[in-house]
Design an enzyme around this catalytic site. Sequence first.
Site, PDB file in Angstrom:
ATOM      1  N   GLU A  45      -5.467 -21.175  -1.323  1.00 42.89           N
ATOM      2  CA  GLU A  45      -5.272 -22.311  -2.226  1.00 42.89           C
ATOM      3  C   GLU A  45      -6.354 -22.349  -3.295  1.00 42.89           C
ATOM      4  O   GLU A  45      -6.079 -22.628  -4.480  1.00 42.89           O
ATOM      5  CB  GLU A  45      -5.296 -23.626  -1.429  1.00 42.89           C
ATOM      6  CG  GLU A  45      -4.231 -23.726  -0.347  1.00 42.89           C
ATOM      7  CD  GLU A  45      -4.711 -23.296   1.034  1.00 42.89           C
ATOM      8  OE1 GLU A  45      -4.370 -23.972   2.009  1.00 42.89           O
ATOM      9  OE2 GLU A  45      -5.418 -22.257   1.121  1.00 42.89           O
ATOM     10  N   CYS A  80      -6.248 -26.181   5.539  1.00 45.42           N
ATOM     11  CA  CYS A  80      -7.253 -26.607   6.515  1.00 45.42           C
ATOM     12  C   CYS A  80      -7.825 -27.975   6.135  1.00 45.42           C
ATOM     13  O   CYS A  80      -7.889 -28.345   4.960  1.00 45.42           O
ATOM     14  CB  CYS A  80      -8.364 -25.566   6.628  1.00 45.42           C
ATOM     15  SG  CYS A  80      -9.275 -25.274   5.106  1.00 45.42           S
ATOM     16  N   SER A  97       2.116  17.552  24.336  1.00 42.67           N
ATOM     17  CA  SER A  97       2.583  16.299  23.720  1.00 42.67           C
ATOM     18  C   SER A  97       2.334  16.253  22.211  1.00 42.67           C
ATOM     19  O   SER A  97       2.760  15.307  21.546  1.00 42.67           O
ATOM     20  CB  SER A  97       1.891  15.104  24.391  1.00 42.67           C
ATOM     21  OG  SER A  97       0.488  15.185  24.213  1.00 42.67           O
ATOM     22  N   TRP A 154       2.982  18.010  18.617  1.00 43.66           N
ATOM     23  CA  TRP A 154       3.321  16.631  18.238  1.00 43.66           C
ATOM     24  C   TRP A 154       4.813  16.419  18.455  1.00 43.66           C
ATOM     25  O   TRP A 154       5.627  17.225  17.999  1.00 43.66           O
ATOM     26  CB  TRP A 154       2.966  16.363  16.780  1.00 43.66           C
ATOM     27  CG  TRP A 154       1.503  16.488  16.517  1.00 43.66           C
ATOM     28  CD1 TRP A 154       0.859  17.550  15.954  1.00 43.66           C
ATOM     29  CD2 TRP A 154       0.504  15.512  16.801  1.00 43.66           C
ATOM     30  NE1 TRP A 154      -0.481  17.292  15.865  1.00 43.66           N
ATOM     31  CE2 TRP A 154      -0.729  16.039  16.366  1.00 43.66           C
ATOM     32  CE3 TRP A 154       0.519  14.229  17.361  1.00 43.66           C
ATOM     33  CZ2 TRP A 154      -1.916  15.341  16.493  1.00 43.66           C
ATOM     34  CZ3 TRP A 154      -0.649  13.541  17.483  1.00 43.66           C
ATOM     35  CH2 TRP A 154      -1.859  14.081  17.056  1.00 43.66           C
ATOM     36  N   ASP A 205      -6.470  14.693  26.030  1.00 45.14           N
ATOM     37  CA  ASP A 205      -6.337  14.901  24.586  1.00 45.14           C
ATOM     38  C   ASP A 205      -7.652  14.843  23.816  1.00 45.14           C
ATOM     39  O   ASP A 205      -7.726  15.309  22.677  1.00 45.14           O
ATOM     40  CB  ASP A 205      -5.391  13.849  23.982  1.00 45.14           C
ATOM     41  CG  ASP A 205      -3.989  13.927  24.561  1.00 45.14           C
ATOM     42  OD1 ASP A 205      -3.651  14.979  25.143  1.00 45.14           O
ATOM     43  OD2 ASP A 205      -3.231  12.949  24.430  1.00 45.14           O
ATOM     44  N   LEU A 258      -9.576   8.274  18.261  1.00 46.58           N
ATOM     45  CA  LEU A 258      -9.072   6.896  18.182  1.00 46.58           C
ATOM     46  C   LEU A 258      -9.634   6.156  16.968  1.00 46.58           C
ATOM     47  O   LEU A 258     -10.018   4.990  17.054  1.00 46.58           O
ATOM     48  CB  LEU A 258      -9.381   6.117  19.477  1.00 46.58           C
ATOM     49  CG  LEU A 258      -8.799   6.711  20.760  1.00 46.58           C
ATOM     50  CD1 LEU A 258      -9.148   5.837  21.962  1.00 46.58           C
ATOM     51  CD2 LEU A 258      -7.285   6.892  20.669  1.00 46.58           C
ATOM     52  N   GLY A 269      -1.329   6.232  28.053  1.00 49.32           N
ATOM     53  CA  GLY A 269      -0.310   7.067  28.658  1.00 49.32           C
ATOM     54  C   GLY A 269       0.567   6.248  29.577  1.00 49.32           C
ATOM     55  O   GLY A 269       0.507   5.015  29.601  1.00 49.32           O
ATOM     56  N   LEU A 302      -1.251   3.661  32.156  1.00 48.43           N
ATOM     57  CA  LEU A 302      -1.758   2.421  31.560  1.00 48.43           C
ATOM     58  C   LEU A 302      -0.616   1.537  31.072  1.00 48.43           C
ATOM     59  O   LEU A 302      -0.634   0.315  31.262  1.00 48.43           O
ATOM     60  CB  LEU A 302      -2.718   2.738  30.402  1.00 48.43           C
ATOM     61  CG  LEU A 302      -3.370   1.537  29.729  1.00 48.43           C
ATOM     62  CD1 LEU A 302      -4.199   0.720  30.719  1.00 48.43           C
ATOM     63  CD2 LEU A 302      -4.252   1.973  28.561  1.00 48.43           C
TER      64      LEU A 302
END
Length: 371
Positions: free
Chosen positions: A51, A74, A167, A169, A199, A203, A294, A297
Site C-alpha cells: 500500500e 495491517c 535415477s 535423470w 546421490d 541441495l 526418497g 522419507l
Amino acid sequence: MDEQYMRRALELARHGLGCVHPNPMVGAVLVKEGRIIGEGYHPRCGEPHAEVIAIRNASEDVVGATIYVTLEPCSHHGRTPPCADLLIEKGIARVVVGCLDPNPLVAGRGVRKLLDAGICVSTGILERECQKLNEVFFHYILTERPYVVMKTAMSLDGKIATVSGQSQWITGEAARADVQKLRAQYTGIMVGVETVLSDDPRLTCRLDPCQNPVRIIADSKLRIPLAAKVLENQHDNPTILATTDLSPPEKRLALEQLGAKVLVCNPKDGRVDLADLMDRLGNAGIDSLLLEGGAALNGAALEQGIVQKVISYIAPLLIGGATAKTPIGGQGFADLAKAPRLSIDQIERIGEDIKITAYWKELTASVHRHH
C-alpha cells in the site's frame, strides 16, 4: 471491475515470491475515476508494504481513490507503521480486500479500523486466489509449523529409479529447471540420509539471483559422511541434521565443527519423529519445506501427516521392475478408505514431462472454511 483490479494486484504480489519471507506476498492497485493511478507490491521483509509503495508511485492525488489490496491492511506497528492508518491519513475513499489476515495481530482489526474511520470496505474479492497466494504464510501463522510440499519425479509407470538404482535423470531439463524455482520459493529443503549417501547432492538453488534454502537432513544415526556436499559452505548455506538422542557424540562434535547444526529430536519407530521435527523447525522460523526425499522419507512423511501439498513430475518413460522403487515407501495404506485423497489443482506440460500439483481434499476445505 473489482475482480479485474484484484487480478492485477495478485500479479504484482507474485513479484515478491521467494523474497518476502517471513512476510506474506501482497500487491496493491490504486484506482481513481476508472484509471489506475498507482501500483505496488511488498518487495522484501523490512521494506515498505504494498500500500505504501502504491501511494508513493501514484501519478496524482490519492484523495477519494479506491485501493485494491490482496491482503487485509495491517493495523499494528511491526517493522513498518500500520498501513490502515496510512490509508485513513491519505483520504482513501474505498478499500477492496482480497482476504483477511490470519495473523492474530491483524485478524480483522485492519478492516475494523478502516470502517471506524468511515472508509467503505469490500472483502472477499478473489478470496480463494488471494489465500492460495499466501498458503505458506497462512499455514505457518495458524500452526507455527512449516508448510510441507512433497516433490516427486517418476516414470510413467511410477518408478523413481531402475532396479539397479539409477535415477539421474528420469525427468528432462525443463522439469529439473522448474524444480530450481521451487527451491527458490521455499525456506527449507529436506531429504533423508539415504539420498545423501546415494546421490551426494548439494541441495542448493542454481538460479541467479537466489537465496539458497536451509538444508535439512533426516539422519537418526548421523551416518552422513563428513565430506558430503551438503556440509560445504555452512556460512552461506546452513545445514540442519535432524537426529535422535542415540547419536554418537564424537560425530556430532565433528559435524558442529564444520558449522552444521545438529537437532536432537524425539525418536519414532527407530527414526526421527517428523512431527517433533516440524515443531522444532517452526520454532526456528522455517515456514516452509520442499521435501525432496526418497521413498522412505516420503512414506514416513505421509504416515505422520506432515504434508500439505504434492508436486509430481511424470516422465514419458517406462522403467518396470517389481523391486524398482516407487516415490512412497514405508508401510503404505492397507485400506483404500484410509489412503489420503488428493484434489488435483493443476496439470501442466513442462518440456516433455507432466507436472501435477495436488492438495489434500479435507485440508483444502478446512483452510477455506477457517478463513
